[in-house]
Design a protein around this motif. Structure first.
Motif, PDB file in Angstrom:
ATOM      1  N   ALA A   1       7.236  12.844  19.440  1.00  0.00           N
ATOM      2  CA  ALA A   1       6.876  14.252  18.971  1.00  0.00           C
ATOM      3  C   ALA A   1       5.595  14.602  18.721  1.00  0.00           C
ATOM      4  O   ALA A   1       5.033  15.351  18.832  1.00  0.00           O
ATOM      5  CB  ALA A   1       8.010  14.349  17.462  1.00  0.00           C
ATOM      6  N   GLU A   2       4.764  13.369  18.269  1.00  0.00           N
ATOM      7  CA  GLU A   2       3.488  13.422  17.933  1.00  0.00           C
ATOM      8  C   GLU A   2       2.817  13.680  19.258  1.00  0.00           C
ATOM      9  O   GLU A   2       1.727  14.521  19.283  1.00  0.00           O
ATOM     10  CB  GLU A   2       3.195  12.278  17.192  1.00  0.00           C
TER      11      GLU A   2
ATOM     12  N   PRO B   1       1.943  18.728  18.352  1.00  0.00           N
ATOM     13  CA  PRO B   1       3.297  18.129  18.102  1.00  0.00           C
ATOM     14  C   PRO B   1       4.473  18.860  17.798  1.00  0.00           C
ATOM     15  O   PRO B   1       4.371  20.088  17.570  1.00  0.00           O
ATOM     16  CB  PRO B   1       2.711  17.577  16.506  1.00  0.00           C
ATOM     17  N   LYS B   2       5.607  18.106  17.867  1.00  0.00           N
ATOM     18  CA  LYS B   2       6.863  19.132  17.784  1.00  0.00           C
ATOM     19  C   LYS B   2       7.555  18.604  16.496  1.00  0.00           C
ATOM     20  O   LYS B   2       7.016  17.697  15.718  1.00  0.00           O
ATOM     21  CB  LYS B   2       7.667  18.577  19.023  1.00  0.00           C
ATOM     22  N   MET B   3       8.870  19.155  16.103  1.00  0.00           N
ATOM     23  CA  MET B   3       9.438  18.660  15.157  1.00  0.00           C
ATOM     24  C   MET B   3      10.593  17.747  15.519  1.00  0.00           C
ATOM     25  O   MET B   3      11.242  17.823  16.828  1.00  0.00           O
ATOM     26  CB  MET B   3      10.072  20.151  14.242  1.00  0.00           C
ATOM     27  N   ILE B   4      11.134  17.033  14.616  1.00  0.00           N
ATOM     28  CA  ILE B   4      12.230  16.381  14.838  1.00  0.00           C
ATOM     29  C   ILE B   4      13.248  16.577  13.920  1.00  0.00           C
ATOM     30  O   ILE B   4      12.899  16.492  12.592  1.00  0.00           O
ATOM     31  CB  ILE B   4      11.877  14.769  14.588  1.00  0.00           C
TER      32      ILE B   4
ATOM     33  N   LEU C   1       9.065  23.985  17.103  1.00  0.00           N
ATOM     34  CA  LEU C   1       9.472  24.589  15.421  1.00  0.00           C
ATOM     35  C   LEU C   1       9.732  26.033  15.913  1.00  0.00           C
ATOM     36  O   LEU C   1       9.092  26.852  16.369  1.00  0.00           O
ATOM     37  CB  LEU C   1       8.186  24.536  14.896  1.00  0.00           C
TER      38      LEU C   1
END
Ligand SMILES: Cc1ncc(C[n+]2csc(CCOP(=O)(O)OP(=O)(O)O)c2C)c(N)n1
Ligand SMILES: Cc1ncc(C[n+]2csc(CCOP(=O)(O)OP(=O)(O)O)c2C)c(N)n1
Ligand code: SF4
Ligand code: SF4
Ligand SMILES: [Mg+2]
Ligand SMILES: [Mg+2]
Lengths: 585, 291, 585, 291
Positions: free
Chosen positions: C30-31, C202-205, C381
């Protein structure tokens, strides 16, 4: 005018004895060996309040209350209004009504639809006959003369009923009856309908609740658990009195969930078990119906359908719980669903429900409805001693060898039916559960095994589809216009078909007593050559019609004929609907 | 088989418990084995019903006819069994959540009927199987996954509840004293009527420190040592009021001679038969044919 | 070999830290701005016991865990067997396994399907790196090297995670990571797949449970009531922590019936209300869902589907609660049903669920499943501030004039929506009930009025069918071979379609986010010209396929493609099924 | 409207009760009107929830926001209302069947939460609406349509049950003393927390002779006259044990200062906000975006 069938009704207030009158008429009819069907309606009050009763008498078996009334007695016009929707008159219908506006509360409503309205001072006549408090017996006299049911029959009934109350009471009632009878005889016209019949062997009087209860007792019911709910409570009430005679037990549970759990426990312990309820209780039982499915417990659940959703119309019938019967509970948990359409079909299907449950180790849902549950029918006595008509099955239990070889509760046999060992049997212990399990009963969570066990449980039910005997057909086998009806819609549909036939329109009718698993081959055979189809039921959405589409290719010209419940179909209403849809071009 | 001597092993199934190592329920299971052996119940004449929860897995670990039913319904399930076959010895068991939360409505009605069933609640003050939510007997202030700011509701008091229902056998035990617990269960099984035993059975994974065996031992007192008279209901209420504060082990209340459900049913059958006896096949003729 | 997507998995015992490893990999991914989806499996034990985790990483959004594994790390062969069904290898898949038979419990099983099996002494290597208790970090090093995810990313994660535990612990973990990384680099072959990607934002988890919970909070949820049940409990748990921040309240009820009743009460009192559960709880709520229907209460019910029937497979997903969602509860009580297929659709549909509930004053069922609820996804997100994407609706309340004119709660307007007055409003009092009622709310039992009110409640929902935006389509619009998939089957079906396309087989796919009332026009448009159809779902009976037939004429060559749940579809599995059915001649 | 004076008429709806003439519920309804007027609750700020039964029809006869919900669920319904809007005055009511049979599981949990709700049970010892089946408080031996050979189960004791749940306000009244009942209901409404009132409200149609108003009057005693101390819980248990035998009218038990549900929730909201406050739209960013 001589007729073979005839409908009468009476409407009045609490004190008018309308219901008692209805029962006396029914009794006389049954004693004469005639057939009949009766319905009652009440206001929302528990006690007193307005009520109406309706009886249709016939020289041949009759399973629906018909279209219009031939004779209506209105003791009180104000009460009439509450039921006006249910009290429509036949084209030639005659109304006898209280003439004294003080007693009738209101005058004759303008525009009332009847061939003739005959105002009579019922109360004054009763007074004059020295029978102040027997106005209802006077009206029975009127009905008996109008319908042409033998006077002797009623007089001997009055004897039976009132002798013990002393000669004065008896005399008063005989006088009231005679006064009514003479009056009606003097007023009746040639053109008015009257029954033509020869007395024959007496018949039985019962309703679908008692029919289910008594049939369950006869089919070997051992443990009943239930919770009161209108319109199903009479099943429990009858069983509370009678089941213990046969060594069975009735438990009034604290709610429907508990009742269902008790039935599950009893079934596990080896007993033939049943619970009865209506829609709201049925909703509460969903979780445990699913458990009965995965644990493979033989048991019977009867839903006496009332108007829904939710509390809905507790005292009126509807056929809107089919989806629930088929699909309630999470997961893949199908179960056989049977639907009765009258008292005798309810008897037969109660036996079938137990037999399917025991044979296939499955919960079985039997649907009836408030109309047949609360309205009485006069019909033939079922010959329970005839085991071909009323067979009794028991579940398969493991043999001594099977037990010795090491017992697996859910062992897969070709037919999917595993012997079920009964607690108390040595060597037969096992773990039952609502958890997915292997053949032994051990909890598992493996996808492949889950599929295999789903298959076992669902495929074992498939042979039931072959029960062609649980599909009835009526009418001209080669008709291109066809009807399908279930449950309480069957009687009116069959009669509609006959009316259409008399009008030269050939149709045929299929009735699925077994709704699930659907006997598709029987349907296909019936639908062969059918060009136009009407599916008749009493609910808003057309639930059977939708369900049939999931399993069958219906003709392009298929019409779902349905409306909400609350009032039964009248055959003439159906004739109209069929003409507008199926028979329209 | 009657008259046989049974041992613990006769009740032990081939399923290995999947409880967490150290879970109190192991202790309860072993006490149940011992108590059954002491009473001499033939395993195949034993029906053992439960709901859903860690504790409710217990029937599967015995050689009884077991039923791991659905959450909260062990009692009506057990009653169904007992009604169908009063000859069976019937146990019901489950957790505090199963018994006092979702199943809470069934207890007083089980008591009303007084079936000869022994109901053992493994009270760990938490929802174990669903991984640690506060339950009906969780101590106020407890921080759990559903009470992240501390539980504010007051707990259910199982002892008081059951006493108030009119139960004729109410006991409390814990896994810190397996011998005492075994005796209690044995007494419960022998008791003719509905017997309730609340067992403090620690959840080692989600339970509070204060509810573990060591702490239980520290705060436990034997009712026998206190000269408690189990026939004194008001005294029983007093002791029950201390639930969760002190741990009084033993039988709080016992009343013998209450009519059992099976007796009630037998009487009804007798009365019914006296009112009219005929073959099943004649049921319609007798009841509905006009005459 | 450079690839765009890649699947790795790890299996081991309680102490092996498999789950932590999975989380660390997800976090790093994700990062890096990659996308991913992860699934976990556990044995039946509450604590300890075997576990497996599976992560599929991708440079583009990914909503299913794929077909075969590219890399599998087996810390322990005995544990492998429990999950073998879920851990099948890709054609070129490589297994790294513990070489020390004492640690691995067993040797490499004969006939294991993998291109290569690389025995490694993980534990000894960790020991050698001075990282006895960081075997799991060593395996992360291996995965990172194999998948080609940047070393810096993991090292900085280790920093963040372990700095607070002191320099020694940090050092140990860095060493473990590096040891694994170097080992894998040295062993890897050119032909083995590795990701090719450029780091991005970065993404969300999150998972579908948290997605639903957070979206509900954002959509204005005020009162939540629920009862713990796997796999739905995390919704309540998240809300217990977070909803009070927004002034909302969470009540843990004593059971699912109480939870549902609380939500009904809260809705009546004017609050946006929701409850979440899984199958067994859903079954218990049926009665009150019907009440919400007839009382016209806006509220949201989320069912996180698990394997059924009954307790079934509590930790595994299935799509077998569709019938229940559509048809539970007695009477004619239809309700909108939405089905999410991944985290982002769950976010969107949670908003939609509240909006439909509030706009149409109806209970709304939102279906997710255990797989998406318990398995995490790395994704974009959602931009909640964008009110076009995430609109928020409120129920219609009576105007001051309407109140003054005399308020009727169930007054019939053209669109069937009656203003709903909120307790506390002067002049707006009324009686709500589950009993059939007239426009004012007075109890009635008249058949005609019942039909009229049924019509009001059911017809008001019909405009929802027009929500074409709640139907997604993918693939070649003019394809003659088509697929329909819902819920958790969507991701695998979409990927199957792509695989087929790569093989030169043109298909298209329809996804109904809105299952009921069915958006029939969208379906018809999609089905135009379609010759062969496959309906894909994860249940034994083919519930969607059956339901579609109730509303649509499906092509003659329609194939229900389904099996029980417990394991997700693998795209390749679906490709096989589609070829055998839809594409077979 | 606050500060207004209300009279009985303000609470009376246009629906005419369809109870049987003489039904005890008429009396209860009139006492509720009076009590509401005495407290001065504006009708539109009153929510009145019930289940199903003759008695449960009561909300429809008031000008409250009424909800005649489904059988047995008046309490969780009422809690939902109170949670959504703590400013409303909330009443819940129903029958003995509704409350102690199908709804019996909800009582102790309502008590645990202590919402400021007044719960009035019209206890007629029978199922009225379904026409006379024995219910949870029916006296043993009673012959009813479901107990044709006489009821054998022992009754539920509502007073004991509710006391044992830890309720802070437990009272008993009857329609033989409407003044006393009115006062009791008024006190219940004013009480801050969950107040339970068991009202002996005769069913004239299916009830026993012994349960009619005249008989009630004969066996009734006022707790006030007996110098009962409502803060003495053990004394309350003693009195409660007499349920069904003697009719002690008044407040059996009262404990003030128990934390109300609304207070609990406010505290949680405070704690949560203290732990972190941000706009709703940022919920995903704050919670799930990696950083
Ligand atoms: C109808 C239903 N609701 C909820 C659940 C989920 N569930 C399973 S066990 C359980 C509670 C477990 O707690 P308890 O009964 O105390 O047993 P323990 O695990 O602590 O022994 C819950 C809520 C379920 N299985 N069925
Ligand atoms: C789920 C469900 N089960 C059963 C019923 C039928 N039912 C309606 S009222 C009632 C009991 C009535 O008794 P009680 O609660 O004591 O109220 P009363 O009529 O005596 O005032 C029952 C069983 C129902 N409406 N719903
Ligand atoms: S979670 Fe708690 S109750 Fe469940 S097995 Fe583990 S220790 Fe026992
Ligand atoms: S049946 Fe009984 S409780 Fe119901 S209205 Fe009549 S008297 Fe009252
Ligand atoms: Mg527990
Ligand atoms: Mg009552």
């Amino acid at each position: 005018m001589k007729v073979k069938t005839l409908a009468v009704a009476m409407v009045g207030s609490g004190g008018d004895g309308v219901v008692t009158s209805g029962d006396m008429v029914l009794n006389a009819v049954a004693e004469e060996g005639l057939y009949a069907i009766a319905g009652k309606s009440f206001g929302p009050q528990i006690r007193g309040g307005e009520s109406s009763m309706r009886v249709r008498v016939s020289t041949t078996p009759v399973d629906n209350t018909g279209s219009g009334l031939d004779y209506l007695i209105v003791l009180n016009w104000r009460d009439y209004h509450r039921f006006s929707g249910e009290l429509n008159m036949a084209e030639n219908g005659v109304i006898f009504c209280e003439a004294d506006p003080k007693v009738a509360m209101e005058g004759v409503p303008p525009g009332i639809k009847a061939k003739e309205v005959v105002p009579v001072e019922f109360q004054k006549l009763a007074d004059a006959a020295g029978a102040k408090r027997a106005k209802n017996v006077l009206t029975i006299g009127i009905l008996s003369a109008l319908a042409n049911i033998r006077k002797e029959r009623f007089l001997s009934s009055l004897d039976k009923k009132f002798t013990k109350k002393g000669p004065e009471v008896l005399e008063m009632n005989r006088n009231a009856y005679n006064a009514g009878y003479s009056l009606a005889k003097s007023l009746r016209k040639e053109t008015w309908p009257e029954l033509e019949y020869a007395p024959s062997a007496p018949k039985m009087i019962t309703d679908a609740n008692y029919a289910v209860a008594a049939a369950a007792a006869a089919a070997g019911l051992q443990v009943f658990a239930g919770y009161p709910i209108t319109p199903s409570t009479e099943v429990m009430q009858w069983l509370a009195v009678n089941l213990p005679r046969f060594g069975g037990t009735v438990v009034q549970a604290e709610d429907e969930i508990a009742a269902m759990a008790m039935v599950c426990g009893a079934s596990f312990a080896g007993a033939k078990a049943m619970t009865t309820t209506s829609g709201p209780g049925m909703s509460l039982k969903a979780e445990l119906i699913g458990m009965a499915s995965i644990a493979e417990l033989p048991l019977v659940i009867v839903n006496v359908q009332r108007g829904g959703p939710s509390t809905g119309l507790p005292t009126k019938g509807e056929q809107a719980d089919l989806n629930q019967a088929l699909y309630s509970a999470h997961g893949d948990a199908p179960r056989p669903v049977l639907a009765a359409y009258d008292v005798l079909s309810a008897v037969r299907l109660t036996f079938e429900a137990f037999n399917l449950a025991e044979t296939y180790q499955t919960p079985v849902v039997l649907l009836t409805d408030a109309f047949m549950a609360l309205g009485k029918q006069v019909c033939e006595l079922p010959d329970l001693a005839n085991k071909k008509l009323y067979p009794v099955s028991y579940r398969k239990v493991p043999t001594a060898e099977e037990l010795k070889a090491g017992y697996s509760r859910y062992k897969r046999y070709a037919d999917g039916i595993s012997p079920m060992s009964i607690p108390g049997t040595e060597g037969g212990s096992y773990l039952a559960s609502g958890i997915e399990h292997d053949e032994v009963g051990r909890p598992i969570s493996d996808a492949t095994l889950h599929h295999v066990m789903n298959a076992k449980r669902i495929e074992k039910l498939q042979p039931i589809r072959k029960r062609a005997d649980l599909v009835l057909t009526f009418g001209d086998a080669d008709a291109k216009d066809a009807l399908i009806a279930w449950g309480g819609s069957v009687g009116p549909a069959r009669e509609a078909m006959e009316i259409l036939k008399a009008q030269g329109k050939k149709t045929k009718l299929l009735v699925p007593l077994l709704v699930a698993p659907l006997p598709t081959e029987s349907f296909k055979a019936f639908l062969k050559g059918v060009e136009r189809l009407g599916v008749i039921e009493l609910n808003y959405q057309g639930q059977l019609a939708a369900y049939l589409r999931t399993e069958l290719d219906l003709p392009k010209a298929t019409h779902a004929i349905h409306r909400s419940g609350g009032a039964v179909w009248q055959p003439q209403e159906l004739v109209g609907r069929i003409k507008e849809t199926v028979l329209a071009n | 088989m009657e008259g046989c001597v049974f041992t613990k092993k006769d009740y032990q199934s081939e399923l290995k418990p999947i409880w967490c190592p150290g879970c109190g329920d192991f202790g309860v299971l072993s006490c149940i084995y011992q108590a059954l052996a002491a009473v001499g119940v033939p395993p195949h004449r034993l029906a053992f019903l439960s709901g859903i929860g860690c504790s409710s897995r217990i029937p599967g670990y015995t050689t009884a006819y077991g039923f791991n039913s659905v959450h909260g319904r062990s009692l009506p399930m057990a009653i169904g069994v007992k009604v169908a076959n009063p000859e069976l010895t019937v146990l019901a068991a489950g957790g505090d959540g199963d018994g006092f939360s979702i199943g809470g409505g069934h207890i007083s009605h089980a008591v009303r009927r007084n079936p000869d069933i022994t109901y053992i609640v493994m009270d760990n003050h938490i929802y174990g199987l669903t991984k640690g939510q506060a339950g009906p007997t969780t101590v106020p202030g407890t921080i759990s996954v559903t009470t992240p700011y501390g539980l504010s509701e007051t707990p259910v008091n199982p002892l008081l509840q059951v006493l108030a229902s009119g139960c004729g056998f109410v006991a409390q035990g814990g896994t810190h004293d397996l011998k005492g617990l075994t005796k209690m269960i044995e007494e419960g099984i022998r008791y003719k009527g509905f017997a309730f035993i609340d067992v403090h059975s620690p959840c080692v994974t989600y339970g509070r420190e204060e509810d573990q065996s060591k702490e239980l031992k520290a705060k436990s007192e034997l009712l026998a040592d206190l000269n408690h008279d189990p026939s004194d209901k008001i005294a029983a209420y007093r002791i029950a009021e201390e639930y969760g504060k002190k741990l009084y082990c033993g039988v709080l209340y016992r009343k013998d001679g209450l009519t059992e459900l099976a007796t009630m049913h037998k009487q009804v059958q007798k009365n019914a038969k006296a009112a009219g006896d005929y073959p099943r096949d004649e049921v319609f003729k007798r009841n509905f044919l006009v005459h």
